[in-house]
Motif scaffolding. Structure first.
Motif, PDB file in Angstrom:
ATOM      1  N   GLU A  26       0.836  -1.215   0.000  1.00 38.53           N
ATOM      2  CA  GLU A  26       0.000   0.000   0.000  1.00 38.53           C
ATOM      3  C   GLU A  26       0.866   1.258   0.000  1.00 38.53           C
ATOM      4  OE1 GLU A  26      -3.973  -1.780   2.207  1.00 38.53           O
ATOM      5  OE2 GLU A  26      -2.271  -1.173   3.431  1.00 38.53           O
ATOM      6  N   ALA A  27       1.931   1.231   0.777  1.00 38.13           N
ATOM      7  CA  ALA A  27       2.844   2.378   0.796  1.00 38.13           C
ATOM      8  C   ALA A  27       3.500   2.547  -0.577  1.00 38.13           C
ATOM      9  CB  ALA A  27       3.901   2.188   1.883  1.00 38.13           C
ATOM     10  N   ALA A  28       3.827   1.430  -1.222  1.00 31.82           N
ATOM     11  CA  ALA A  28       4.442   1.485  -2.562  1.00 31.82           C
ATOM     12  C   ALA A  28       3.478   2.095  -3.579  1.00 31.82           C
ATOM     13  CB  ALA A  28       4.852   0.085  -3.005  1.00 31.82           C
ATOM     14  N   MET A  29       2.205   1.745  -3.469  1.00 27.67           N
ATOM     15  CA  MET A  29       1.213   2.297  -4.401  1.00 27.67           C
ATOM     16  C   MET A  29       1.110   3.811  -4.217  1.00 27.67           C
ATOM     17  SD  MET A  29      -0.103  -0.157  -6.263  1.00 27.67           S
ATOM     18  CE  MET A  29       1.579  -0.698  -6.368  1.00 27.67           C
ATOM     19  N   ARG A  30       1.041   4.245  -2.986  1.00 25.84           N
ATOM     20  CA  ARG A  30       0.967   5.687  -2.704  1.00 25.84           C
ATOM     21  C   ARG A  30       2.221   6.399  -3.184  1.00 25.84           C
ATOM     22  NH1 ARG A  30       1.712   7.410   1.619  1.00 25.84           N
ATOM     23  NH2 ARG A  30       1.735   5.587   2.965  1.00 25.84           N
ATOM     24  N   GLY A  31       3.351   5.705  -3.066  1.00 26.18           N
ATOM     25  CA  GLY A  31       4.625   6.308  -3.450  1.00 26.18           C
ATOM     26  C   GLY A  31       4.943   6.139  -4.930  1.00 26.18           C
ATOM     27  N   SER A  32       3.984   5.608  -5.696  1.00 24.50           N
ATOM     28  CA  SER A  32       4.160   5.424  -7.147  1.00 24.50           C
ATOM     29  C   SER A  32       5.414   4.628  -7.499  1.00 24.50           C
ATOM     30  CB  SER A  32       4.195   6.782  -7.859  1.00 24.50           C
ATOM     31  OG  SER A  32       3.012   7.492  -7.603  1.00 24.50           O
ATOM     32  N   ILE A  33       5.596   3.526  -6.797  1.00 25.82           N
ATOM     33  CA  ILE A  33       6.722   2.646  -7.127  1.00 25.82           C
ATOM     34  C   ILE A  33       6.276   1.776  -8.309  1.00 25.82           C
ATOM     35  CG2 ILE A  33       8.351   0.917  -6.256  1.00 25.82           C
ATOM     36  CD1 ILE A  33       8.344   3.616  -4.684  1.00 25.82           C
ATOM     37  N   ALA A  34       6.758   2.123  -9.487  1.00 20.64           N
ATOM     38  CA  ALA A  34       6.244   1.520 -10.724  1.00 20.64           C
ATOM     39  C   ALA A  34       6.506   0.027 -10.824  1.00 20.64           C
ATOM     40  CB  ALA A  34       6.841   2.240 -11.924  1.00 20.64           C
ATOM     41  N   SER A  35       7.554  -0.452 -10.172  1.00 14.28           N
ATOM     42  CA  SER A  35       7.888  -1.875 -10.334  1.00 14.28           C
ATOM     43  C   SER A  35       7.134  -2.782  -9.359  1.00 14.28           C
ATOM     44  CB  SER A  35       9.390  -2.089 -10.213  1.00 14.28           C
ATOM     45  OG  SER A  35       9.858  -1.578  -8.996  1.00 14.28           O
ATOM     46  N   ILE A  36       6.178  -2.218  -8.621  1.00 15.24           N
ATOM     47  CA  ILE A  36       5.260  -3.038  -7.827  1.00 15.24           C
ATOM     48  C   ILE A  36       3.877  -2.864  -8.446  1.00 15.24           C
ATOM     49  CG2 ILE A  36       4.179  -3.393  -5.569  1.00 15.24           C
ATOM     50  CD1 ILE A  36       6.832  -2.808  -4.308  1.00 15.24           C
ATOM     51  N   VAL A  37       3.314  -3.964  -8.929  1.00 17.05           N
ATOM     52  CA  VAL A  37       2.079  -3.902  -9.709  1.00 17.05           C
ATOM     53  C   VAL A  37       0.845  -4.098  -8.829  1.00 17.05           C
ATOM     54  CG1 VAL A  37       0.838  -4.934 -11.658  1.00 17.05           C
ATOM     55  CG2 VAL A  37       3.341  -4.722 -11.740  1.00 17.05           C
ATOM     56  N   ALA A  38       0.853  -5.121  -7.992  1.00 20.77           N
ATOM     57  CA  ALA A  38      -0.230  -5.392  -7.044  1.00 20.77           C
ATOM     58  C   ALA A  38      -1.594  -5.553  -7.721  1.00 20.77           C
ATOM     59  CB  ALA A  38      -0.279  -4.302  -5.972  1.00 20.77           C
ATOM     60  N   GLU A  39      -1.638  -6.417  -8.702  1.00 18.75           N
ATOM     61  CA  GLU A  39      -2.863  -6.655  -9.480  1.00 18.75           C
ATOM     62  C   GLU A  39      -4.078  -7.015  -8.631  1.00 18.75           C
ATOM     63  OE1 GLU A  39      -2.081  -9.703 -12.395  1.00 18.75           O
ATOM     64  OE2 GLU A  39      -1.114  -8.237 -13.704  1.00 18.75           O
ATOM     65  N   CYS A  40      -3.866  -7.805  -7.586  1.00 23.12           N
ATOM     66  CA  CYS A  40      -5.025  -8.296  -6.810  1.00 23.12           C
ATOM     67  C   CYS A  40      -5.411  -7.346  -5.687  1.00 23.12           C
ATOM     68  CB  CYS A  40      -4.761  -9.696  -6.269  1.00 23.12           C
ATOM     69  SG  CYS A  40      -3.675  -9.739  -4.826  1.00 23.12           S
ATOM     70  N   GLY A  41      -4.690  -6.264  -5.533  1.00 18.34           N
ATOM     71  CA  GLY A  41      -5.051  -5.277  -4.521  1.00 18.34           C
ATOM     72  C   GLY A  41      -4.737  -5.697  -3.096  1.00 18.34           C
ATOM     73  N   GLY A  42      -3.940  -6.738  -2.948  1.00 15.54           N
ATOM     74  CA  GLY A  42      -3.498  -7.108  -1.600  1.00 15.54           C
ATOM     75  C   GLY A  42      -4.146  -8.348  -1.032  1.00 15.54           C
ATOM     76  N   SER A  43      -4.837  -9.118  -1.870  1.00 16.51           N
ATOM     77  CA  SER A  43      -5.500 -10.315  -1.332  1.00 16.51           C
ATOM     78  C   SER A  43      -4.649 -11.580  -1.460  1.00 16.51           C
ATOM     79  CB  SER A  43      -6.865 -10.509  -1.992  1.00 16.51           C
ATOM     80  OG  SER A  43      -6.709 -10.591  -3.398  1.00 16.51           O
ATOM     81  N   CYS A  44      -3.370 -11.405  -1.746  1.00 16.88           N
ATOM     82  CA  CYS A  44      -2.413 -12.519  -1.788  1.00 16.88           C
ATOM     83  C   CYS A  44      -2.789 -13.547  -2.857  1.00 16.88           C
ATOM     84  CB  CYS A  44      -2.290 -13.177  -0.408  1.00 16.88           C
ATOM     85  SG  CYS A  44      -0.788 -14.168  -0.217  1.00 16.88           S
ATOM     86  N   THR A  45      -3.205 -13.049  -4.023  1.00 19.18           N
ATOM     87  CA  THR A  45      -3.577 -13.977  -5.097  1.00 19.18           C
ATOM     88  C   THR A  45      -2.908 -13.660  -6.437  1.00 19.18           C
ATOM     89  OG1 THR A  45      -5.559 -12.662  -5.566  1.00 19.18           O
ATOM     90  CG2 THR A  45      -5.845 -14.545  -4.108  1.00 19.18           C
ATOM     91  N   CYS A  46      -1.926 -12.744  -6.464  1.00 17.71           N
ATOM     92  CA  CYS A  46      -1.340 -12.412  -7.768  1.00 17.71           C
ATOM     93  C   CYS A  46       0.185 -12.498  -7.811  1.00 17.71           C
ATOM     94  CB  CYS A  46      -1.777 -11.008  -8.204  1.00 17.71           C
ATOM     95  SG  CYS A  46      -0.979  -9.671  -7.306  1.00 17.71           S
ATOM     96  N   ALA A  47       0.841 -12.304  -6.694  1.00 18.48           N
ATOM     97  CA  ALA A  47       2.315 -12.335  -6.623  1.00 18.48           C
ATOM     98  C   ALA A  47       2.992 -11.233  -7.434  1.00 18.48           C
ATOM     99  CB  ALA A  47       2.861 -13.708  -7.017  1.00 18.48           C
ATOM    100  N   THR A  48       2.259 -10.167  -7.770  1.00 22.31           N
ATOM    101  CA  THR A  48       2.886  -9.074  -8.518  1.00 22.31           C
ATOM    102  C   THR A  48       3.294  -7.904  -7.611  1.00 22.31           C
ATOM    103  OG1 THR A  48       0.768  -8.056  -9.087  1.00 22.31           O
ATOM    104  CG2 THR A  48       1.677  -9.636 -10.667  1.00 22.31           C
TER     105      THR A  48
END
Ligand code: FES
Length: 107
Positions: A26-48
């Motif tokens: 979540e901190a990475a998303m706010r900080g616009s860290i482009a190399s963290i994708v987080a496709e599943c939004g944090g539900s531990c189902t994407c590994a991105t």
């Protein structure tokens, strides 16, 4: 407010302020860290949201859960210090946390 340092695979360094209780992802998303994708939004189902935890922080960030282990099987270039950043919750104890991102997020 604990700080997290992200070093992207190309060497770009970002320092992000995290809220207590939010995840490293979540901190990475706010900080616009482009190399963290987080496709599943944090539900531990994407590994991105894969990161490499700096060795000095491995103990404080704790163990991977079984669910996390299973998802990491789908990640690229998994190492001994690999974690899913959505599974690491920030606390004052993690102030100064250093993580690196892999060159690719996916299978
Ligand atoms: Fe999908 Fe972490 S955001 S596993």
């Amino acid at each position: 407010m604990p700080k997290i340092t992200f070093i992207e695979y190309d060497g770009t360094v970002h320092e992000v302020d995290a809220d207590i209780g939010e995840t490293v992802m979540e901190a990475a998303m706010r900080g616009s860290i482009a190399s963290i994708v987080a496709e599943c939004g944090g539900s531990c189902t994407c590994a991105t949201c894969h990161v490499y935890v700096d060795d000095a922080w491995l103990e404080k960030t704790g163990e991977r859960s079984l669910e996390e282990e299973e998802q990491l099987d789908n990640a690229y270039d998994v190492r001994a210090n690999s974690r899913l950043s959505c599974q690491i919750k920030m606390s004052e104890e993690l102030d100064g946390l250093l993580v690196r991102t892999p060159s690719y997020q996916g299978r």
